[in-house]
Write a protein that holds these residues in place. Structure first.
Motif, PDB file in Angstrom:
ATOM      1  N   LEU A   6       1.043  -1.129  -0.056  1.00  0.00           N
ATOM      2  CA  LEU A   6      -0.355  -0.176   0.069  1.00  0.00           C
ATOM      3  C   LEU A   6       1.066   1.149  -0.392  1.00  0.00           C
ATOM      4  CD1 LEU A   6      -2.704   0.368   0.213  1.00  0.00           C
ATOM      5  CD2 LEU A   6      -3.148   1.182   2.509  1.00  0.00           C
ATOM      6  N   LEU A   7       1.207   2.222  -1.130  1.00  0.00           N
ATOM      7  CA  LEU A   7       2.002   3.183  -1.508  1.00  0.00           C
ATOM      8  C   LEU A   7       1.490   4.613  -0.538  1.00  0.00           C
ATOM      9  CD1 LEU A   7       2.773   2.138  -5.236  1.00  0.00           C
ATOM     10  CD2 LEU A   7       3.836   1.459  -2.597  1.00  0.00           C
ATOM     11  N   ASP A   8       2.520   5.668  -0.338  1.00  0.00           N
ATOM     12  CA  ASP A   8       1.282   6.626  -0.079  1.00  0.00           C
ATOM     13  C   ASP A   8       0.363   7.278  -0.981  1.00  0.00           C
ATOM     14  OD1 ASP A   8       1.599   9.308   1.505  1.00  0.00           O
ATOM     15  OD2 ASP A   8       3.329   9.525  -0.168  1.00  0.00           O
ATOM     16  N   GLY A   9      -0.640   7.226   0.082  1.00  0.00           N
ATOM     17  CA  GLY A   9      -1.926   7.774  -0.122  1.00  0.00           C
ATOM     18  C   GLY A   9      -2.789   6.957  -0.705  1.00  0.00           C
ATOM     19  N   TRP A  10      -2.025   6.189  -0.694  1.00  0.00           N
ATOM     20  CA  TRP A  10      -2.975   4.402  -1.631  1.00  0.00           C
ATOM     21  C   TRP A  10      -4.225   4.524  -0.296  1.00  0.00           C
ATOM     22  CZ3 TRP A  10      -3.389   2.122  -6.765  1.00  0.00           C
ATOM     23  CH2 TRP A  10      -2.600   2.507  -7.580  1.00  0.00           C
ATOM     24  N   PRO A  45      -6.277   4.844  -5.392  1.00  0.00           N
ATOM     25  CA  PRO A  45      -4.571   5.385  -5.251  1.00  0.00           C
ATOM     26  C   PRO A  45      -4.993   7.458  -4.661  1.00  0.00           C
ATOM     27  CG  PRO A  45      -5.634   5.689  -8.100  1.00  0.00           C
ATOM     28  CD  PRO A  45      -6.555   4.510  -7.284  1.00  0.00           C
ATOM     29  N   PRO A  46      -4.344   8.232  -5.047  1.00  0.00           N
ATOM     30  CA  PRO A  46      -4.432   9.179  -4.406  1.00  0.00           C
ATOM     31  C   PRO A  46      -5.122   9.912  -5.782  1.00  0.00           C
ATOM     32  CG  PRO A  46      -2.120   9.229  -3.874  1.00  0.00           C
ATOM     33  CD  PRO A  46      -2.632   7.381  -5.150  1.00  0.00           C
ATOM     34  N   GLN A  47      -6.312   9.944  -5.426  1.00  0.00           N
ATOM     35  CA  GLN A  47      -7.607  10.433  -6.404  1.00  0.00           C
ATOM     36  C   GLN A  47      -8.501  10.868  -5.325  1.00  0.00           C
ATOM     37  OE1 GLN A  47      -8.514   6.778  -8.457  1.00  0.00           O
ATOM     38  NE2 GLN A  47     -10.751   7.063  -8.657  1.00  0.00           N
ATOM     39  N   ALA A  48      -9.250  11.594  -6.415  1.00  0.00           N
ATOM     40  CA  ALA A  48     -10.478  12.816  -5.606  1.00  0.00           C
ATOM     41  C   ALA A  48     -11.461  12.924  -7.101  1.00  0.00           C
ATOM     42  CB  ALA A  48      -9.773  14.366  -5.149  1.00  0.00           C
ATOM     43  N   ILE A  49     -12.393  12.488  -6.486  1.00  0.00           N
ATOM     44  CA  ILE A  49     -13.514  13.047  -7.411  1.00  0.00           C
ATOM     45  C   ILE A  49     -14.267  14.265  -6.439  1.00  0.00           C
ATOM     46  CG2 ILE A  49     -15.560  12.645  -7.924  1.00  0.00           C
ATOM     47  CD1 ILE A  49     -15.701   9.352  -7.694  1.00  0.00           C
ATOM     48  N   GLY A  50     -13.716  15.662  -7.047  1.00  0.00           N
ATOM     49  CA  GLY A  50     -14.367  16.666  -6.246  1.00  0.00           C
ATOM     50  C   GLY A  50     -13.013  17.056  -5.388  1.00  0.00           C
ATOM     51  N   ALA A  98      -9.731   9.424  -1.498  1.00  0.00           N
ATOM     52  CA  ALA A  98      -8.891   7.905  -1.143  1.00  0.00           C
ATOM     53  C   ALA A  98      -9.753   7.461  -0.270  1.00  0.00           C
ATOM     54  CB  ALA A  98      -7.714   7.919  -1.931  1.00  0.00           C
ATOM     55  N   GLY A  99      -9.500   7.603   0.720  1.00  0.00           N
ATOM     56  CA  GLY A  99     -10.479   6.678   1.798  1.00  0.00           C
ATOM     57  C   GLY A  99     -11.935   6.515   2.073  1.00  0.00           C
ATOM     58  N   VAL A 100     -12.355   7.966   1.361  1.00  0.00           N
ATOM     59  CA  VAL A 100     -13.701   7.493   1.355  1.00  0.00           C
ATOM     60  C   VAL A 100     -14.163   7.278   0.138  1.00  0.00           C
ATOM     61  CG1 VAL A 100     -15.927   9.062   0.598  1.00  0.00           C
ATOM     62  CG2 VAL A 100     -14.457   9.870   2.250  1.00  0.00           C
ATOM     63  N   LEU A 101     -13.616   7.436  -0.667  1.00  0.00           N
ATOM     64  CA  LEU A 101     -14.020   6.379  -2.403  1.00  0.00           C
ATOM     65  C   LEU A 101     -13.503   5.099  -2.060  1.00  0.00           C
ATOM     66  CD1 LEU A 101     -12.679   8.715  -4.761  1.00  0.00           C
ATOM     67  CD2 LEU A 101     -14.034   8.052  -4.423  1.00  0.00           C
ATOM     68  N   SER A 102     -12.520   5.106  -0.467  1.00  0.00           N
ATOM     69  CA  SER A 102     -11.484   3.108  -1.007  1.00  0.00           C
ATOM     70  C   SER A 102     -13.952   2.049   0.483  1.00  0.00           C
ATOM     71  CB  SER A 102     -10.730   2.945  -0.074  1.00  0.00           C
ATOM     72  OG  SER A 102     -11.362   3.776   1.472  1.00  0.00           O
ATOM     73  N   ASP A 103     -14.134   3.440   1.317  1.00  0.00           N
ATOM     74  CA  ASP A 103     -15.263   2.747   1.860  1.00  0.00           C
ATOM     75  C   ASP A 103     -16.093   2.776   0.820  1.00  0.00           C
ATOM     76  OD1 ASP A 103     -16.757   2.059   3.574  1.00  0.00           O
ATOM     77  OD2 ASP A 103     -16.723   4.018   4.647  1.00  0.00           O
ATOM     78  N   ALA A 114     -17.330   3.723 -13.398  1.00  0.00           N
ATOM     79  CA  ALA A 114     -17.731   4.525 -13.758  1.00  0.00           C
ATOM     80  C   ALA A 114     -16.924   5.655 -12.138  1.00  0.00           C
ATOM     81  CB  ALA A 114     -19.337   4.798 -12.702  1.00  0.00           C
ATOM     82  N   PHE A 115     -16.287   4.586 -11.823  1.00  0.00           N
ATOM     83  CA  PHE A 115     -15.668   6.365 -10.334  1.00  0.00           C
ATOM     84  C   PHE A 115     -13.963   6.346 -11.017  1.00  0.00           C
ATOM     85  CE2 PHE A 115     -19.140   4.362  -7.832  1.00  0.00           C
ATOM     86  CZ  PHE A 115     -20.062   5.646  -6.750  1.00  0.00           C
ATOM     87  N   GLY A 116     -13.938   5.055 -11.965  1.00  0.00           N
ATOM     88  CA  GLY A 116     -12.457   5.264 -12.063  1.00  0.00           C
ATOM     89  C   GLY A 116     -11.424   4.518 -11.296  1.00  0.00           C
ATOM     90  N   ILE A 117     -12.623   3.779 -11.210  1.00  0.00           N
ATOM     91  CA  ILE A 117     -11.474   2.606 -10.279  1.00  0.00           C
ATOM     92  C   ILE A 117     -10.931   1.948 -11.020  1.00  0.00           C
ATOM     93  CG2 ILE A 117     -11.599   0.723  -8.361  1.00  0.00           C
ATOM     94  CD1 ILE A 117     -11.422   3.568  -7.455  1.00  0.00           C
TER      95      ILE A 117
END
Length: 329
Positions: free
Chosen positions: A204-208, A250-255, A259-264, A284-287
């Motif tokens: 698990l890399l930095d920010g992932w 990865p360290p990504q965002a929707i707005g 990443a933490g929220v997206l992982s959940d 749909a989420f770029g995953i």
């Protein structure tokens, strides 16, 4: 369960940092709990909002961070075509998953039909500044599929502000990494849905961040069938064609959603969606990195995820999403 590992700091400072995070987590837990009151005479902030929703469409004041959360949750729910739907708290309660221990319930088919027909959804909630109301009195919120990820992002942001160079934060199986463990990346395991051991590990890399939705922790057995807490809002029934979904973000965002929220969040619509549509739900989420284990224990792995997994048994068989069956060498 919360686990915070901090590398490269003195023990005293690590304790101070982790104590602050745990205090923040407890505050979030108290405010956002879907069914437990703070005290005998006071509901949680979320409980008070749910009561207001049930009583009509009069705007009620809410805290600024909760208003921001609800806006983000609505964005994610729409992106999932409503499969991620925290507005179905009434359904979750009917199935008995708003309690600490799970046991079989009498399946109330008429009640389930009625709640599905009422069609509560996040877009029924109207936010105006720091006020909210619902156009649908059947809306009742349970943020269990979002709050862990939100807590990860809050904790990671705090540790970075404190110039921590290496940390791993685990909130109930949702994990985010900061930096490395010395000169090595952090390594995490992925739970086997039908065993007490891990099925694979990965770096698990930095920010992932990584998260798993599974049918193996909050569930009950009835008539030889497993009923888990992951409910399909379209049917009102627990999803039974999938055992587990793991997403690696990865360290990504929707707005401003991190990443933490997206992982959940993202593991839920992939879990609920029909097998032939799971890839579409991820896209749909770029995953690009995810793994699905179906009800027959067959393993399906996206091509990018397959490159990152270290299987813990030599005879693991999996299918990549180009439908080529492979055995791990």
């Amino acid at each position: 369960m919360i686990d915070i590992t901090i590398y490269g700091e003195t023990e005293d400072r690590a304790h101070l940092l982790s104590d602050k995070i745990l205090h923040d987590f407890q505050s979030l837990h108290n405010r956002l709990h879907a069914w437990k009151p703070i005290s005998a005479n006071k509901a949680s902030e979320l409980g008070e909002l749910n009561s207001a929703f049930a009583q009509g469409n009069n705007p009620v004041p809410i805290s600024p961070d909760l208003a921001s959360m609800l806006a983000d949750i609505t964005t994610l729910s729409v992106k999932s075509n409503g499969l991620f739907n925290p507005a179905i708290s009434h359904l979750i309660g009917v199935w008995g998953f708003q309690r600490d221990n799970f046991s079989p319930v009498n399946i109330d088919t008429e009640k389930i039909k009625s709640l599905v027909k009422a069609n509560p959804k996040m877009t029924d909630i109207v936010l105006k500044g720091n006020t909210a109301y619902s156009n649908n009195p059947s809306v009742k919120l349970d943020l269990g599929g979002y709050a862990k990820g939100y807590a990860l992002d809050v904790a990671a942001a705090y540790l970075r502000e404190q110039h921590v160079k290496g940390a791993l934060i685990n909130v109930g199986g949702n994990i985010i990494a900061i930096g490395q463990h010395g000169d090595k990346p952090w390594r995490v395991g992925i739970q086997h849905p039908r065993a007490s051991t891990a099925i694979a590990t990965l770096d698990l890399l930095d920010g992932w961040a990584i998260g798993t939705s599974g049918d193996y922790q909050r569930y009950f057995m009835l008539g030889g069938k497993r009923y888990s807490h992951i409910i399909d809002p379209r049917t009102g029934y627990p999803t039974q064609h999938t055992q587990a979904v793991t997403v690696l973000v990865p360290p990504q965002a929707i707005g401003k959603i991190q990443a933490g929220v997206l992982s959940d969040v993202v593991s839920k619509p992939i879990f609920i969606e029909a097998p032939e549509n799971k890839s579409k739900a991820a896209q749909a989420f770029g995953i690009e990195n995810y793994m699905v284990i179906d009800d027959k224990s067959h393993i399906f792995v996206s091509p990018k995820m397959a490159e990152k997994l270290h299987w813990l048994a030599t005879d693991v068989k999996f299918t990549t999403l180009n439908n080529l069956a492979q055995s791990h060498p």
